[in-house]
Write an enzyme that holds these catalytic residues in place. Structure first.
Site, PDB file in Angstrom:
ATOM      1  N   TYR A 274       0.813  -1.219   0.000  1.00 37.36           N
ATOM      2  CA  TYR A 274       0.000   0.000   0.000  1.00 37.36           C
ATOM      3  C   TYR A 274       0.844   1.265   0.000  1.00 37.36           C
ATOM      4  O   TYR A 274       0.303   2.363  -0.050  1.00 37.36           O
ATOM      5  CB  TYR A 274      -0.927   0.025   1.216  1.00 37.36           C
ATOM      6  CG  TYR A 274      -2.287  -0.556   0.955  1.00 37.36           C
ATOM      7  CD1 TYR A 274      -2.422  -1.769   0.307  1.00 37.36           C
ATOM      8  CD2 TYR A 274      -3.435   0.095   1.365  1.00 37.36           C
ATOM      9  CE1 TYR A 274      -3.651  -2.322   0.072  1.00 37.36           C
ATOM     10  CE2 TYR A 274      -4.679  -0.456   1.134  1.00 37.36           C
ATOM     11  CZ  TYR A 274      -4.782  -1.661   0.499  1.00 37.36           C
ATOM     12  OH  TYR A 274      -6.010  -2.207   0.272  1.00 37.36           O
TER      13      TYR A 274
ATOM     14  N   LYS B 177       2.953 -13.994   5.910  1.00 37.39           N
ATOM     15  CA  LYS B 177       3.131 -14.973   4.835  1.00 37.39           C
ATOM     16  C   LYS B 177       4.638 -15.232   4.708  1.00 37.39           C
ATOM     17  O   LYS B 177       5.208 -15.248   3.611  1.00 37.39           O
ATOM     18  CB  LYS B 177       2.513 -14.394   3.556  1.00 37.39           C
ATOM     19  CG  LYS B 177       2.332 -15.347   2.423  1.00 37.39           C
ATOM     20  CD  LYS B 177       1.284 -16.414   2.643  1.00 37.39           C
ATOM     21  CE  LYS B 177       1.366 -17.428   1.513  1.00 37.39           C
ATOM     22  NZ  LYS B 177       0.730 -18.708   1.796  1.00 37.39           N
TER      23      LYS B 177
ATOM     24  N   ASP C 106      -2.809 -17.658   5.164  1.00 32.38           N
ATOM     25  CA  ASP C 106      -3.878 -18.510   4.622  1.00 32.38           C
ATOM     26  C   ASP C 106      -4.461 -19.399   5.717  1.00 32.38           C
ATOM     27  O   ASP C 106      -5.679 -19.618   5.786  1.00 32.38           O
ATOM     28  CB  ASP C 106      -3.408 -19.328   3.410  1.00 32.38           C
ATOM     29  CG  ASP C 106      -1.972 -19.795   3.519  1.00 32.38           C
ATOM     30  OD1 ASP C 106      -1.161 -19.085   4.139  1.00 32.38           O
ATOM     31  OD2 ASP C 106      -1.650 -20.866   3.004  1.00 32.38           O
TER      32      ASP C 106
ATOM     33  N   ASP D  27      -5.980  -6.180   5.270  1.00 34.45           N
ATOM     34  CA  ASP D  27      -7.070  -5.652   4.449  1.00 34.45           C
ATOM     35  C   ASP D  27      -8.083  -6.764   4.171  1.00 34.45           C
ATOM     36  O   ASP D  27      -9.286  -6.625   4.406  1.00 34.45           O
ATOM     37  CB  ASP D  27      -6.456  -5.130   3.137  1.00 34.45           C
ATOM     38  CG  ASP D  27      -7.447  -4.361   2.295  1.00 34.45           C
ATOM     39  OD1 ASP D  27      -8.490  -3.958   2.838  1.00 34.45           O
ATOM     40  OD2 ASP D  27      -7.176  -4.170   1.099  1.00 34.45           O
TER      41      ASP D  27
END
Ligand code: NAP
Length: 410
Positions: A162, A229, A277, A301
């Protein structure tokens, strides 16, 4: 027109100040508000009535908010000029008075124009996007046990993808950077690639996790989960996780324990991590095991909207953007222009954001009163159209009527 001729500071009230790292909130703090575009015109007056009533109910005449209208979006453009959707004196007021609240703002369409919300976050260095997600009894949800999810998400607001550092495919900059990566770093990209940069720093990751840990400790919550991640992006997402553990170890050693240590918490805050995930699965399958989630920008987000949808409350989820000693509380939905001025929309998101704001001021009794009133009003099936159409036997209220029902239930 001179700036001071447009904004009118309230004659009564005092600014919130800081002593050390603590907010000093006077009994009548001046709090700027931005009404917002579209349905903001309906939601703000309804929300303000509820917040004022909750404060009066809890503290009588001892405390009150001195509201101060400042302008952004279309209201600013009509007063300051078409290119002034976010006037500098509005930003100055948000900074000076430290705590403020805003309705939704239209994102102007056009090349090179940034979202006003993103600009406010960046200019005021509001580095944590905070989203509490809880279920209110009676709200239709897609899962069997929505009550099991009760989490607060701390999402990093200033970096990661972002940060907006990207170049179009075929642009001179992208071609130059691709050549550099290939020649100097032996990293060849497919020809004609668009390139985006994902910066994640130790300083900014740590301050986000620090805020999440402080939130959990203050409320005696059981855990903070670092969501990342890092199995794939080791030096960005993986570093976020490592820096998070470092903050816990270096600054909160006595109050925290890591899940990996296998030690019994014995009243300490458990710091754990989950791969992003897997966290999406966990939120659905074992939601009761999570209380605060600390995430980099992009994961957060997706995760905050997914969690809000799980409790059926995407349209009424509250939010805030917080920095050090500064917070802008805001509705998380947009301006829903087709309903503007019709007094039908759900003011729940803005009102619950207002409750977060009251809590941030330390006015916890008033914050709790708003949340309890929200619970009982929804449980009584007296709701705005968006919930009424999903519930059986509910009574449809206008936006202003819903606010009145909340006030009766305070
Ligand atoms: P939106 O304004 O959130 O509206 C989408 C739909 O969500 C509405 O048509 C309505 O659904 C429902 N909805 C949203 N708020 C509601 C409320 N308070 N009560 C009941 N239903 C509500 O999304 P959008 O149409 O994509 O965006 C419109 C503008 O808002 C854009 O300019 C966008 O950039 C801006 N925006 C601003 C913010 C912000 O300021 N934080 C956030 C997101 C978007 P139904 O039609 O099904 O009833």
């Amino acid at each position: 027109m001179s700036a001071s001729a447009i904004l009118k500071e309230p004659k009564q009230g005092e600014p919130i100040t800081m002593k050390g790292d603590r907010l000093q909130v006077p009994s009548k703090p001046i709090i700027p508000f931005i009404e917002g575009d579209g349905i903001g015109v309906d939601l703000w007056p309804a929300s303000r009535r509820v917040l004022d009533a909750a404060v009066e109910k809890c503290y009588g005449k001892k405390k009150a908010i001195a509201w101060y209208e400042v302008f952004a979006g279309e209201k600013a453009q009509s007063r300051y000029g078409a290119d002034q959707a976010l006037p500098s004196e509005t930003l100055d007021a948000l900074k000076k008075y430290r705590v403020s609240i805003k309705g939704p703002l239209t994102t102007p369409v056009g090349k090179g124009i940034r979202s006003l919300n993103v600009t406010i976050r960046q200019k005021l260095d509001l580095y944590a996007c905070v989203r509490p997600v809880r279920w209110f009894e009676g709200v239709p949800s897609p899962v069997k046990h929505p009550e099991k999810l009760n989490v607060t998400i701390y999402r990093e607001n200033t970096e990661d993808v972002y940060a907006g550092i990207e170049w179009a495919a075929g642009s001179h900059e992208a071609e130059q950077l691709a050549a550099y990566l290939k020649d100097k770093l032996n990293a060849a990209l497919p020809e004609g690639s668009a390139i985006g940069i994902k910066p994640m720093s130790s300083k900014n990751s740590k301050r986000l996790v620090r805020a999440a840990i402080r939130h959990a400790l203050l409320r005696k919550l059981p855990s903070v989960t670092l969501v990342h991640k890092g199995n794939i992006m080791k030096y960005t997402e993986g570093a976020f996780k490592d820096w998070g553990y470092e903050v816990a170890k270096d600054e909160f050693a006595k109050q925290t324990v890591t899940e990996a240590s296998g030690e019994a918490p014995n009243g300490r805050l458990v710091i754990k991590d989950r791969i992003a995930d897997s966290m999406f699965q966990q939120a659905l399958l074992r939601p009761e095991e999570y209380s605060v989630l600390a995430t980099p920008n992009l994961n957060g987000d997706y995760l905050s909207d997914a969690c809000a949808a799980q409790v059926g409350g995407l349209g009424m989820a509250p939010g805030a953007n917080i920095g050090d000693g500064i917070g802008v509380f805001e509705a998380t939905h947009g301006t829903a222009p087709k309903y503007a001025g019709q007094d039908v929309s759900n003011p729940g998101s803005l009102i619950l954001s207002g409750a977060m704001m009251l809590e941030y001021l330390g006015w916890t009794e008033a914050a709790d009163a708003v949340i309890k009133a929200m619970s009982s009003t929804i449980k009584a099936k007296t709701v705005t159209y968006d919930l009424e159409r999903q519930m059986t036997g509910a009574q449809k209220l206008k936006c202003s009527e819903f606010a009145s029902a909340l006030i009766r239930n305070l």
